[in-house]
Motif scaffolding. Structure first.
Motif, short mmCIF file in Angstrom:
data_model
loop_
_atom_site.label_atom_id
_atom_site.label_comp_id
_atom_site.label_asym_id
_atom_site.label_seq_id
_atom_site.Cartn_x
_atom_site.Cartn_y
_atom_site.Cartn_z
N ARG A 1 -2.42 4.60 -12.14
CA ARG A 1 -3.10 3.34 -11.83
C ARG A 1 -2.75 2.31 -12.90
O ARG A 1 -2.52 2.66 -14.06
CB ARG A 1 -4.62 3.55 -11.80
CG ARG A 1 -5.40 2.35 -11.28
CD ARG A 1 -6.87 2.67 -11.10
NE ARG A 1 -7.61 1.50 -10.60
CZ ARG A 1 -8.91 1.48 -10.36
NH1 ARG A 1 -9.63 2.58 -10.57
NH2 ARG A 1 -9.51 0.38 -9.93
N VAL B 1 -6.17 3.55 -7.01
CA VAL B 1 -5.37 4.75 -6.74
C VAL B 1 -6.38 5.87 -6.51
O VAL B 1 -7.17 6.19 -7.40
CB VAL B 1 -4.42 5.12 -7.89
CG1 VAL B 1 -3.70 6.43 -7.57
CG2 VAL B 1 -3.42 4.01 -8.15
N ASP C 1 0.79 -0.34 -10.01
CA ASP C 1 0.47 1.03 -9.62
C ASP C 1 1.80 1.73 -9.36
O ASP C 1 2.69 1.16 -8.71
CB ASP C 1 -0.37 1.06 -8.35
CG ASP C 1 -1.85 0.81 -8.61
OD1 ASP C 1 -2.23 0.63 -9.79
OD2 ASP C 1 -2.63 0.79 -7.64
N GLY D 1 0.83 -1.20 0.00
CA GLY D 1 0.00 0.00 0.00
C GLY D 1 0.86 1.24 0.00
O GLY D 1 2.08 1.16 0.23
N PHE E 1 -3.82 4.35 -1.42
CA PHE E 1 -4.40 3.07 -1.85
C PHE E 1 -5.74 2.85 -1.15
O PHE E 1 -6.73 2.53 -1.77
CB PHE E 1 -3.41 1.95 -1.49
CG PHE E 1 -3.80 0.58 -1.98
CD1 PHE E 1 -3.15 0.01 -3.06
CD2 PHE E 1 -4.78 -0.17 -1.34
CE1 PHE E 1 -3.48 -1.27 -3.51
CE2 PHE E 1 -5.12 -1.45 -1.78
CZ PHE E 1 -4.47 -2.00 -2.86
N HIS F 1 -1.92 1.59 6.21
CA HIS F 1 -1.82 0.54 5.20
C HIS F 1 -1.05 -0.70 5.70
O HIS F 1 -0.72 -1.59 4.92
CB HIS F 1 -1.11 1.09 3.94
CG HIS F 1 -1.93 2.05 3.15
ND1 HIS F 1 -2.06 3.38 3.50
CD2 HIS F 1 -2.68 1.88 2.04
CE1 HIS F 1 -2.85 3.99 2.63
NE2 HIS F 1 -3.24 3.10 1.73
#
Length: 474
Positions: A172, A180, A158, A3, A193, A24
């Motif tokens: 993305r 994204v 990403d 993330g 994320f 994340h």
């Protein structure tokens, strides 16, 4: 998985990124890093292993040394990042989320074409983020380089770039398998994320990038460099397993989807007259719990927690890199509530059944503590294919998957030509698969959610959701 969080503001935003990345932590287990830039010191970067320590504890001292109005950070499953790159495009910090399945061929092509080099890590492994940088640097602009990289990568990527001028480029992946999301507040923008990561920091939703879309933002504005493509294949496992309950992807909340998913499974069992004499509905913690709550609400059977996970020291069973250690940790974490197990008929809902190893041990644990019956429901269909777009299943071979292995045991190579039938609970082959796994795991009954049921629970058009690991369809 992995993330990320990044921000560009009129004021110092290092603390925003610190807390944003921390939100994340459920997405990665190995590495984490932060990088910022300011006019006086240029780029600063710190990377740490988070194998056995939370992100916060590793970066609390670092953030006291960091200062900048633009900053990015990430949680990573494998490779150390963000990387600092100096190239024909200037100096920049780069971080990525995804997987490159054709990495070896891309590395060979790059080295042959460029006569250059790539930094080798232990064992000669190449950092995938550095490989993406090498691909981007073959073009004259970032947007051209990103589009080129994504066009040749088999997998998903990403890409987040912190530029020398303090702006941030966010891209993305080309089919939108991963999210994204952009947020904004007075005096700045952020990229994330998980959308919930930005709200506690004062940002509000700005936009979710479309497949293949590339934007560049600073503290004042967002510029679209490459517009989104129409074709989308967002990963269904974001809802069934990966995503944090608060997260929203494509307008669909994770917790709400899981509860709907459980309701759909309960309706199917009621229509088929299966497992209607149950004492408790239970979720395999943690991601199986909301699926089970939905099942309980629909079936009107009480929800209970017959065992509790002890998480203060090992928050996630898959944190250790060694499989045998992961299995032992999973076993150590399961603490029974005897009153809710002994003599009871229990129906459990798990987010998925991959190899079946930990599930087998859970079932044995329940019987050892006096359960009379153990029924199992998988919140997704049988996993027939190892994911080639993300790092969901760690299988080296599809035959490590319990569903594929069982098909081989039932019918040999002929069975591999009828995987769609084995996935369908209404066919004879589908019934045979469930009966065989049920016997192997000593379950009273076993059912899998259907592909149609998952799609209904998500609520997006089927052609916008990636179901490759269940159907083999790209």
């Amino acid at each position: 998985m992995g993330g990320f969080f990044g921000a560009a503001c009129h004021e110092d935003c290092v603390m925003d990124v610190f807390f944003g990345v921390d939100y994340h932590s459920h997405l990665g287990t190995r590495r984490s890093g932060m990088s910022c830039i300011n006019p006086e010191t240029g780029f600063q970067r710190f990377i740490h292993s988070i194998d056995n320590s939370p992100f916060r504890t590793k970066f609390e001292d670092d953030i006291q040394k960091m200062q900048g109005n633009s900053c990015i950070g990430c949680i990573s499953d494998y490779d150390p990042q963000p990387l600092l790159i100096r190239s024909n495009l200037g100096t920049y910090a780069l971080m990525t989320v995804g997987v490159i399945k054709n990495a070896d061929s891309l590395i060979d092509q790059y080295l042959t074409f460029s006569s250059g080099h790539l930094t080798a890590m232990n064992g000669g492994k190449i950092n995938m983020t550095e490989l993406i940088a090498a691909l981007i640097n073959q073009k004259s602009t970032f947007q051209e380089g990103i589009r080129f990289a994504q066009s040749v990568i088999e997998g998903t990527a990403d890409i987040i770039i912190l530029c020398e001028d303090g702006s941030i480029i966010a891209a993305r992946d080309k089919l939108g398998r991963l999210p994204v999301i952009l947020g904004k507040k007075e005096g700045g923008y952020c990229v994330t994320f998980e959308d919930f990561a930005m709200y506690k920091l004062g940002y509000v939703f700005h936009k979710e990038l479309g497949p293949g879309e590339i934007v560049r933002f600073d503290a004042d504005k967002v510029e679209v460099l490459v517009p989104p493509e129409k074709k989308k294949r967002i990963c269904a496992f974001l809802w069934t397993y990966y995503g944090y309950p608060n997260a929203v992807y494509e307008g669909v909340n994770v917790e709400a989807m899981r509860m709907r998913n459980g309701q759909i499974m309960a309706k199917a069992d009621r229509e088929d007259g299966i497992a209607q004499n149950i004492d408790y509905v239970c979720g395999v913690p943690d991601s199986g719990v909301p699926h089970a709550i939905g099942y309980s609400n629909e079936s009107h059977v009480p929800f209970a927690r017959p065992f509790i996970k002890y998480t203060p020291t090992w928050p996630r069973s898959f944190m250790p890199t060694n499989q045998s250690v992961r299995n032992q940790v999973a076993k150590m974490k399961q603490i029974p509530v005897h009153e809710l197990i002994e003599g009871k008929k229990l129906l459990f809902v798990d987010d998925s059944i991959v190899r079946g190893t930990q599930l087998r041990e859970t079932v044995e644990f329940l019987y050892a503590n006096g359960a009379e019956e153990v029924h199992m429901r998988s919140a997704c269909p049988p996993i027939m294919f190892g994911c080639k777009y993300l790092n969901f299943s760690r299988s080296n071979s599809d035959m490590e998957l319990i569903a594929r292995r069982t098909v081989q045991e039932l019918e040999g190579d002929e069975g591999q030509r009828h995987l769609d039938e084995y996935s369908d609970a209404k066919t004879e082959r589908g019934k045979a698969l469930r009966a065989a796994i049920c016997k192997e795991l000593q379950l009273t009954s076993l059912q899998f959610q259907s592909v149609e049921g998952v799609i209904e629970a998500i609520g997006l058009p089927e052609d916008e959701v990636c179901t490759y690991c269940w159907t083999g369809k790209e």
